[in-house]
Scaffold this motif. Structure first.
Motif, PDB file in Angstrom:
ATOM      1  N   CYS A  64       0.660  -1.066  -0.238  1.00  0.00           N
ATOM      2  CA  CYS A  64      -0.068   0.286   0.103  1.00  0.00           C
ATOM      3  C   CYS A  64       0.771   1.063   0.404  1.00  0.00           C
ATOM      4  O   CYS A  64       1.556   1.672   1.576  1.00  0.00           O
ATOM      5  CB  CYS A  64      -0.593   0.447   1.360  1.00  0.00           C
ATOM      6  N   GLU A  65       0.944   2.017  -1.505  1.00  0.00           N
ATOM      7  CA  GLU A  65       1.789   3.456  -0.574  1.00  0.00           C
ATOM      8  C   GLU A  65       1.597   4.292  -0.236  1.00  0.00           C
ATOM      9  O   GLU A  65       2.273   4.808   0.668  1.00  0.00           O
ATOM     10  CB  GLU A  65       1.090   4.309  -2.790  1.00  0.00           C
ATOM     11  N   ASP A  66       0.234   4.254   0.462  1.00  0.00           N
ATOM     12  CA  ASP A  66       0.202   4.905   1.371  1.00  0.00           C
ATOM     13  C   ASP A  66      -0.288   4.980   3.066  1.00  0.00           C
ATOM     14  O   ASP A  66      -1.513   4.884   3.292  1.00  0.00           O
ATOM     15  CB  ASP A  66      -1.390   6.058   0.828  1.00  0.00           C
ATOM     16  N   ALA A  67       0.340   3.394   2.820  1.00  0.00           N
ATOM     17  CA  ALA A  67      -0.296   3.123   4.278  1.00  0.00           C
ATOM     18  C   ALA A  67       0.503   4.496   5.860  1.00  0.00           C
ATOM     19  O   ALA A  67       1.796   4.293   5.344  1.00  0.00           O
ATOM     20  CB  ALA A  67       1.108   0.902   4.560  1.00  0.00           C
ATOM     21  N   PRO A  68      -0.346   3.973   6.546  1.00  0.00           N
ATOM     22  CA  PRO A  68      -0.500   5.230   7.824  1.00  0.00           C
ATOM     23  C   PRO A  68       0.528   4.330   8.541  1.00  0.00           C
ATOM     24  O   PRO A  68       1.286   2.921   8.958  1.00  0.00           O
ATOM     25  CB  PRO A  68      -1.615   4.961   8.171  1.00  0.00           C
ATOM     26  N   PRO A  69       1.431   5.290   9.376  1.00  0.00           N
ATOM     27  CA  PRO A  69       3.087   4.604   9.789  1.00  0.00           C
ATOM     28  C   PRO A  69       2.080   3.928  11.861  1.00  0.00           C
ATOM     29  O   PRO A  69       3.387   3.044  11.664  1.00  0.00           O
ATOM     30  CB  PRO A  69       2.825   6.025  10.861  1.00  0.00           C
ATOM     31  N   GLU A  70       1.606   3.655  11.376  1.00  0.00           N
ATOM     32  CA  GLU A  70       0.627   3.034  12.577  1.00  0.00           C
ATOM     33  C   GLU A  70      -0.010   1.754  12.129  1.00  0.00           C
ATOM     34  O   GLU A  70      -0.776   1.119  12.822  1.00  0.00           O
ATOM     35  CB  GLU A  70      -0.408   3.521  12.871  1.00  0.00           C
ATOM     36  N   VAL A  71       0.987   1.869  10.809  1.00  0.00           N
ATOM     37  CA  VAL A  71      -0.045   0.328  10.075  1.00  0.00           C
ATOM     38  C   VAL A  71       0.566  -1.310  10.794  1.00  0.00           C
ATOM     39  O   VAL A  71      -0.256  -2.495  11.187  1.00  0.00           O
ATOM     40  CB  VAL A  71       0.732  -0.154   8.910  1.00  0.00           C
ATOM     41  N   LEU A  72       1.540  -1.381  11.582  1.00  0.00           N
ATOM     42  CA  LEU A  72       1.530  -2.046  13.058  1.00  0.00           C
ATOM     43  C   LEU A  72       0.348  -2.176  13.861  1.00  0.00           C
ATOM     44  O   LEU A  72      -0.262  -3.333  14.517  1.00  0.00           O
ATOM     45  CB  LEU A  72       3.429  -2.277  13.278  1.00  0.00           C
ATOM     46  N   ASP A  73       0.480  -1.511  13.955  1.00  0.00           N
ATOM     47  CA  ASP A  73      -0.873  -1.247  15.643  1.00  0.00           C
ATOM     48  C   ASP A  73      -1.797  -1.705  15.032  1.00  0.00           C
ATOM     49  O   ASP A  73      -2.580  -1.887  15.907  1.00  0.00           O
ATOM     50  CB  ASP A  73      -0.584   0.256  15.992  1.00  0.00           C
ATOM     51  N   ASP A  74      -2.388  -0.919  14.114  1.00  0.00           N
ATOM     52  CA  ASP A  74      -3.752  -1.181  13.284  1.00  0.00           C
ATOM     53  C   ASP A  74      -4.316  -2.443  12.939  1.00  0.00           C
ATOM     54  O   ASP A  74      -5.104  -3.239  13.081  1.00  0.00           O
ATOM     55  CB  ASP A  74      -3.705  -0.607  11.818  1.00  0.00           C
ATOM     56  N   THR A  75      -2.738  -3.459  12.483  1.00  0.00           N
ATOM     57  CA  THR A  75      -2.481  -4.680  12.109  1.00  0.00           C
ATOM     58  C   THR A  75      -2.516  -5.394  13.235  1.00  0.00           C
ATOM     59  O   THR A  75      -3.457  -7.182  13.263  1.00  0.00           O
ATOM     60  CB  THR A  75      -0.928  -4.988  11.492  1.00  0.00           C
TER      61      THR A  75
END
Length: 91
Positions: A64-75
């Protein structure tokens, strides 16, 4: 669930992708259903018992080009919620 856990889906859970970009995960044993958007579906498909939650998050970030910085927290939050609902377990 922690970033180092390797989530494994319950084999009874059914993924139904008939809803454009959305899908439903249904657990026949508990009767629960969870809606999942495109990222949730991607996470579900990456859970194979070999990848850690952190590796799954990194794969999402890479795709995802526009993945947010908190992708680990969201996952981690998504996988932990599925774990509480007995859709997945730590491998």
């Amino acid at each position: 669930m922690t970033p180092n856990d390797t989530p494994v889906p319950d084999p009874q859970v059914v993924l139904r992708e008939d809803f454009a970009d959305w899908a439903i995960l249904f657990h026949p044993r508990t009767g629960e259903a969870v809606g999942a958007g495109p990222v949730g579906v991607a996470i579900w498909k990456l859970m194979d018992g070999r990848r850690t939650v952190a590796q799954i998050a990194e794969a999402v970030r890479a795709s995802c080009e526009d993945a947010p910085p908190e992708v680990l927290d969201d996952t981690l939050s998504f996988v932990s919620d599925l774990s509480r609902r007995l859709f997945v377990r730590a491998g």
